[in-house]
Every structure is written in C-alpha cells, then in structure tokens.
Design an enzyme around this catalytic site. Structure first.
Site, PDB file in Angstrom:
ATOM      1  N   ARG A 158      33.130  37.675  46.809  1.00  5.85           N
ATOM      2  CA  ARG A 158      33.467  38.642  47.874  1.00  5.85           C
ATOM      3  C   ARG A 158      33.284  38.146  49.303  1.00  5.85           C
ATOM      4  O   ARG A 158      33.604  38.872  50.232  1.00  5.85           O
ATOM      5  CB  ARG A 158      32.668  39.945  47.703  1.00  5.85           C
ATOM      6  N   ASP A 205      34.494  36.872  34.959  1.00  7.18           N
ATOM      7  CA  ASP A 205      35.252  37.761  35.845  1.00  7.18           C
ATOM      8  C   ASP A 205      34.290  38.724  36.543  1.00  7.18           C
ATOM      9  O   ASP A 205      34.576  39.909  36.712  1.00  7.18           O
ATOM     10  CB  ASP A 205      36.337  38.525  35.081  1.00  7.18           C
TER      11      ASP A 205
END
Length: 430
Positions: free
Chosen positions: A60, A303
């Site tokens: 992120r 993931d």
C-alpha cells in the site's frame, strides 16, 4: 554476530543437528557445535526451513499508508517466516515508473526486515492501454523482475502479447490477474447457488479460465513466460495441466485462503470474506489442494491485501476485496496441506520458498539448507497452536478472515542473512 541454532531438524527430517549462522551464511551444520561469540537459539522440537518468499503482497505504500506501510508489512512478513516479498504495483501513484519502484526497493532496504522487491505495472496507470516503461524499471535501482497489473487484468490481447514479447527480451516475468472484465461487471461472489440464494451478483469461473487459456496461447506464440496470479477454479487447474503438457512456460500460484475457505463463508454477509477472485465452491478448493500437491500449481502466494475498517465494515457489495495473509500463511498451509498428508515439510519449503525463488530468479533466496548457502531461514514449531487475534497482528489493517480461529504450527524465529528479524512473535529491532 553469529547465531547457533541447537537441536533442530532440517526440513523436519532425520536427526536433530546444530546450525551455525555467521557472516550472512550457513557456516556449519553438525552435532555438538560450539561458538564462543554466538547467540544461542534453542531449536529443540522445531524444524528449520528456507525463508519463505511471497510473490504477491500489497504493501500500500505509497498512497494508502493508513492501511499498511512497507515497515508494517515487512514486520508482518518477518513474523510469518518470510525473508522476501514482492510488492504489487497498484499503489497510489501506480508503480509504473522507476521513481516509484526505486522508492519501494530503497524503503524496504531501510526497514531491513525482509527483502522487498517492487513489482512494476505492465501498463500505465493499470489502465490496460499503453505499456509502462518496463525496461527503465528493470534497469533501475529496484531491478524490477516481475510486472503485473494485479487488481486489474491486462484484458487487451494485443497489449498482453506485446508485454510478453517485451518481457521475454528483458528476461522478466509477466504475472496476470486473470479476469475477463466484461464477465465480472458488478460481480462480488462466486457464481453459484450460494450467491443466487444470497442475492449477490455472480462471478463466473469462465472469467478467470478464459484469460488463463488465452494467455497460455499468447505465451506459447511469444516464446515467453507467464505467471497466473491467485488461481481459484478447478477449470484453471485443468488448463494449467494442458498448457504444461504442451511445453508452454506457464506457472501459477494459489492463496492460502483459496485452499481453506469456500463460498459457504458468505452466509453471514461479512465483507471480510469478499476477495478477488472470490471464494469458490468446495469442489474448487479440493482441486486446488490436489494441484498444489501435484505441482500443477507451483507455489503459494498470500495476496496479502490490507484494507481500512471503513472499506470492510459495510455492505458486502460495497466492500473492497482482499484479506490479510502474511502472518497466517504457514499455518493455513499446514492445516490444508500438511495435516491431510498432501505435502510434507520439504514440500512446504518447495511451494513457499524454492519454487517462488526459481520463478522470479532470486539467487540468494529459497536455497538449500547447506553449508555455504545464504542464511535466509525460518524456525518453526510444528506442534504449536495459536489463536488469531486481529489486534495482535503487525499489519495496520485488521481484515483477517481467521479472527478467533485456532491454527496449527507457529514461526518462532526468522533470519535474514543470518540476522534475527523476528523471534517468538516479536520483531527484533536493529
């Protein structure tokens, strides 16, 4: 500083031995070893494996540091037994240029808990229209070796073909998020009886499988390699079998959550279970497990996808897809693959460390446990049990689907080039 691990079993096999880590490598393996200046780590009853490699992590940063940062994500990875992770490109701004990918690499090195390898975008802005500057990113400080528009599919076959051809000339890998977008518009759950009963828009298997088949053929014609992200259906397994039998250079990953969870989890409408691709049916879960055991699917990738509370604590269809995965991955693999007898511990090392290293071409990760090899290793207590508490995880986000679940096996220590990065559930600073 050197470390002496006492009475540990390599790959969970044979008699217990001592392992001396010094100067970034495995210096000595044997019985009754001593080292005057070494820190002693008691490995009694524990197994030593090569450090894990995650080919599919969302950190992120830059852009959504409220959900994860390279520092917090690296901590989660180290606690999960990882010594290398690949940070996906769907940041804000998108990692479609060397400025961003070099930043990710440098920041990962500054944190120093795991090697953070930047993944470059295949197309500018993940828009699928124009190839990104792959050559510049590959030649940059981050030395990008894998490119993916993950989160989006490279849906245009001509763009994908050009990307594969270009990647072949650069010696890098294209990793595809296999999703035909015209089949998934508005979809939030696996297309099947559960979604129909719950009134959730269905996501057909064919959306994934059609892209897997297409990209296998494109890779064949380009003489290139292609990697399939988060395989989720029994049909994808059959296509991978076919493609590999034809000699096509195709590899695939499966996530821990697709090996454990199925769409029955949606009965509560809890948005923590919304993920892309969606949780499938139990028959798909069984096929994925068997495919991983047989080598049809090559590796496990988490993931890991942190999300803020406001992006998950909402109605199912409005929630952002994704789950945390780094700290729980080993335990889920033990639960789904080791306990049922589908993999032994050497097999765990293969799918979580050795195969990922080979697929992305890491020379110093996923190496054998042998004298002279890099000391990127993880110590595991196979008999441990632990209960997942979201608030105790290292990630900033809390969107774990395993809250309050008791899981088997526990990472007790992680070593990056011989340096302790995590021990007994805590990060080791400096």
């Amino acid at each position: 500083m050197s470390v002496l691990i006492k009475n540990v079993r390599l790959y969970g096999e044979g008699e217990a031995v001592d392992v001396l880590l010094a100067d970034g490598e495995i210096r000595e393996i044997g019985a009754g070893l001593t080292a005057d200046d070494a820190e002693i780590v008691d490995g009694a009853g524990q197994f030593l494996l090569p450090g894990f490699i995650d080919m599919h992590t969302h950190l992120r940063e830059p852009g959504r540091e409220d959900t994860e940062t390279i520092e917090s994500g690296s901590a989660a990875a180290a606690l999960g037994g990882y010594t290398a992770v690949f940070a996906m490109a769907n940041t804000s701004p998108v990692a479609d240029n060397a400025v961003i990918t070099d930043h990710v690499w440098k920041r990962g090195q500054e944190v120093g808990l795991v090697d953070v390898y930047p993944v470059g975008a295949v197309t500018v802005g993940l828009e699928g229209k124009q190839l990104a500057e792959m050559g510049t990113m590959a030649a940059g400080l981050g030395a990008v070796r894998m490119f993916s528009d993950d989160g989006m599919c490279v849906y245009d076959p001509l763009i994908m073909r050009r990307a594969l051809e270009y990647a072949n000339s650069l010696g890098v890998l294209i990793a595809q998020h296999a999703e035909e977008p015209r089949l998934t518009k508005g979809a939030v759950a696996h297309e099947g009886p559960t979604a129909a009963r719950l009134g959730l828009a269905g996501w057909p298997r064919a959306a994934e499988e059609s892209i897997v088949a297409r990209d296998a053929l494109l890779a064949r014609d380009a003489g290139a390699r292609v990697h399939i992200c988060h395989a989720s259906t029994a049909g994808t397994v059959e296509l991978l079998k076919w493609a590999k039998a034809q000699g096509i250079s195709i590899t695939a990953e499966v996530t821990p959550h697709h090996l454990l969870l199925d769409d029955s989890r949606l009965e509560t409408y809890d948005a923590v279970n919304r993920v892309n691709p969606p949780l499938r049916e139990a028959s798909d879960v069984a096929a994925l497990r068997q495919a991983l055991a047989e080598g049809v699917i090559d590796c496990v990738a988490t993931d890991h996808a942190p999300h803020a509370d406001q992006d998950k604590c909402c109605e199912f269809a409005a929630a952002r897809p994704g789950m945390l995965g780094l700290e729980t991955a080993l335990s889920i693999i033990v639960k789904t693959m080791v306990e049922p007898g589908l993999l032994d511990w050497r097999g765990v090392a293969k799918v979580m460390s050795e195969n990922p290293a080979q697929i992305v071409g890491l020379d110093d990760q996923g190496r054998p446990l042998a004298v002279g090899e890099p000391a990127n290793v993880v110590l595991i207590d196979p008999a441990a049990e632990w209960t997942v508490e979201a608030k105790e995880l290292a990630s900033i986000a809390r969107n774990t689907p395993y809250q309050a679940m008791t899981l088997p096996a526990k990472v007790t220590a992680t070593f990056l080039r011989g340096k302790l990065t995590a021990r007994d559930g805590k990060i080791v600073a400096g």
